[in-house]
Motif scaffolding. Sequence first.
Motif, PDB file in Angstrom:
ATOM      1  N   ASP A  43       5.781 -16.771  -0.942  1.00 22.90           N
ATOM      2  CA  ASP A  43       6.215 -15.748   0.005  1.00 22.90           C
ATOM      3  C   ASP A  43       7.130 -16.451   0.996  1.00 22.90           C
ATOM      4  O   ASP A  43       6.658 -17.043   1.969  1.00 22.90           O
ATOM      5  CB  ASP A  43       5.010 -15.111   0.697  1.00 22.90           C
ATOM      6  N   GLY A  44       8.425 -16.443   0.711  1.00 21.57           N
ATOM      7  CA  GLY A  44       9.365 -17.188   1.538  1.00 21.57           C
ATOM      8  C   GLY A  44       9.111 -18.676   1.406  1.00 21.57           C
ATOM      9  O   GLY A  44       9.192 -19.234   0.316  1.00 21.57           O
ATOM     10  N   GLN A  45       8.751 -19.318   2.514  1.00 18.62           N
ATOM     11  CA  GLN A  45       8.492 -20.758   2.518  1.00 18.62           C
ATOM     12  C   GLN A  45       7.002 -21.087   2.389  1.00 18.62           C
ATOM     13  O   GLN A  45       6.607 -22.254   2.463  1.00 18.62           O
ATOM     14  CB  GLN A  45       9.042 -21.382   3.818  1.00 18.62           C
ATOM     15  N   THR A  46       6.164 -20.065   2.196  1.00 20.86           N
ATOM     16  CA  THR A  46       4.718 -20.257   2.087  1.00 20.86           C
ATOM     17  C   THR A  46       4.294 -20.135   0.621  1.00 20.86           C
ATOM     18  O   THR A  46       4.694 -19.201  -0.068  1.00 20.86           O
ATOM     19  CB  THR A  46       3.971 -19.233   2.949  1.00 20.86           C
ATOM     20  N   PHE A  47       3.482 -21.104   0.177  1.00 22.11           N
ATOM     21  CA  PHE A  47       3.062 -21.183  -1.217  1.00 22.11           C
ATOM     22  C   PHE A  47       1.547 -21.251  -1.325  1.00 22.11           C
ATOM     23  O   PHE A  47       0.876 -21.877  -0.495  1.00 22.11           O
ATOM     24  CB  PHE A  47       3.596 -22.468  -1.871  1.00 22.11           C
ATOM     25  N   THR A  48       1.013 -20.663  -2.384  1.00 26.68           N
ATOM     26  CA  THR A  48      -0.353 -20.894  -2.837  1.00 26.68           C
ATOM     27  C   THR A  48      -0.211 -21.421  -4.253  1.00 26.68           C
ATOM     28  O   THR A  48       0.338 -20.751  -5.127  1.00 26.68           O
ATOM     29  CB  THR A  48      -1.195 -19.604  -2.821  1.00 26.68           C
ATOM     30  N   TRP A  49      -0.677 -22.657  -4.475  1.00 26.20           N
ATOM     31  CA  TRP A  49      -0.451 -23.372  -5.728  1.00 26.20           C
ATOM     32  C   TRP A  49      -1.815 -23.691  -6.321  1.00 26.20           C
ATOM     33  O   TRP A  49      -2.564 -24.491  -5.778  1.00 26.20           O
ATOM     34  CB  TRP A  49       0.296 -24.657  -5.411  1.00 26.20           C
ATOM     35  N   SER A  50      -2.156 -23.062  -7.444  1.00 24.98           N
ATOM     36  CA  SER A  50      -3.477 -23.230  -8.061  1.00 24.98           C
ATOM     37  C   SER A  50      -3.353 -23.843  -9.448  1.00 24.98           C
ATOM     38  O   SER A  50      -2.462 -23.470 -10.220  1.00 24.98           O
ATOM     39  CB  SER A  50      -4.189 -21.881  -8.198  1.00 24.98           C
ATOM     40  N   GLN A  51      -4.267 -24.749  -9.745  1.00 28.20           N
ATOM     41  CA  GLN A  51      -4.345 -25.353 -11.070  1.00 28.20           C
ATOM     42  C   GLN A  51      -5.725 -25.065 -11.633  1.00 28.20           C
ATOM     43  O   GLN A  51      -6.726 -25.305 -10.958  1.00 28.20           O
ATOM     44  CB  GLN A  51      -4.085 -26.853 -10.999  1.00 28.20           C
ATOM     45  N   GLN A  52      -5.752 -24.534 -12.847  1.00 25.32           N
ATOM     46  CA  GLN A  52      -7.011 -24.149 -13.479  1.00 25.32           C
ATOM     47  C   GLN A  52      -7.339 -25.110 -14.614  1.00 25.32           C
ATOM     48  O   GLN A  52      -6.468 -25.429 -15.434  1.00 25.32           O
ATOM     49  CB  GLN A  52      -6.917 -22.720 -14.013  1.00 25.32           C
TER      50      GLN A  52
END
Length: 127
Positions: A43-52
């Motif tokens: 979202d713009g410069q904000t990230f949620t980065w998930s590894q499963q």
Amino acid sequence: MAFSGKYEVESEKNYEAFMKKLGLPSSTVDKGRNFKITEVQQDGQTFTWSQQYPGGQSITNKFTVGQECEMETMGGTKFKVTVKMDSGKVVVDFPNYNQTSEIVGDKLVEVCTIGGVSYERVSKRVA
């Protein structure tokens, strides 16, 4: 945004040599070897980065480019870092190595480097 999506590992180069250089325990090396899915929400410069990982285990790091945040490594170590964006690449200086992530076509290309040894993971967008 450009990074948002779900990605499945397509290819890896130099995994064993990179992990050996990091000096991680074999259980952590095996966990990473079985890693398959990355999900990114941007979202713009904000990230949620998930590894499963197999067995339902996952790691999620949330960050905003240019702001200090706490992140967690695959080995479970938490650390503070300021994530940068450089020529469209997300750049993270982990405690022992540097990682860049970029979108090339419909693929997520991640390169990790420590002491002259680089590991590359290419993941294809599946959603």
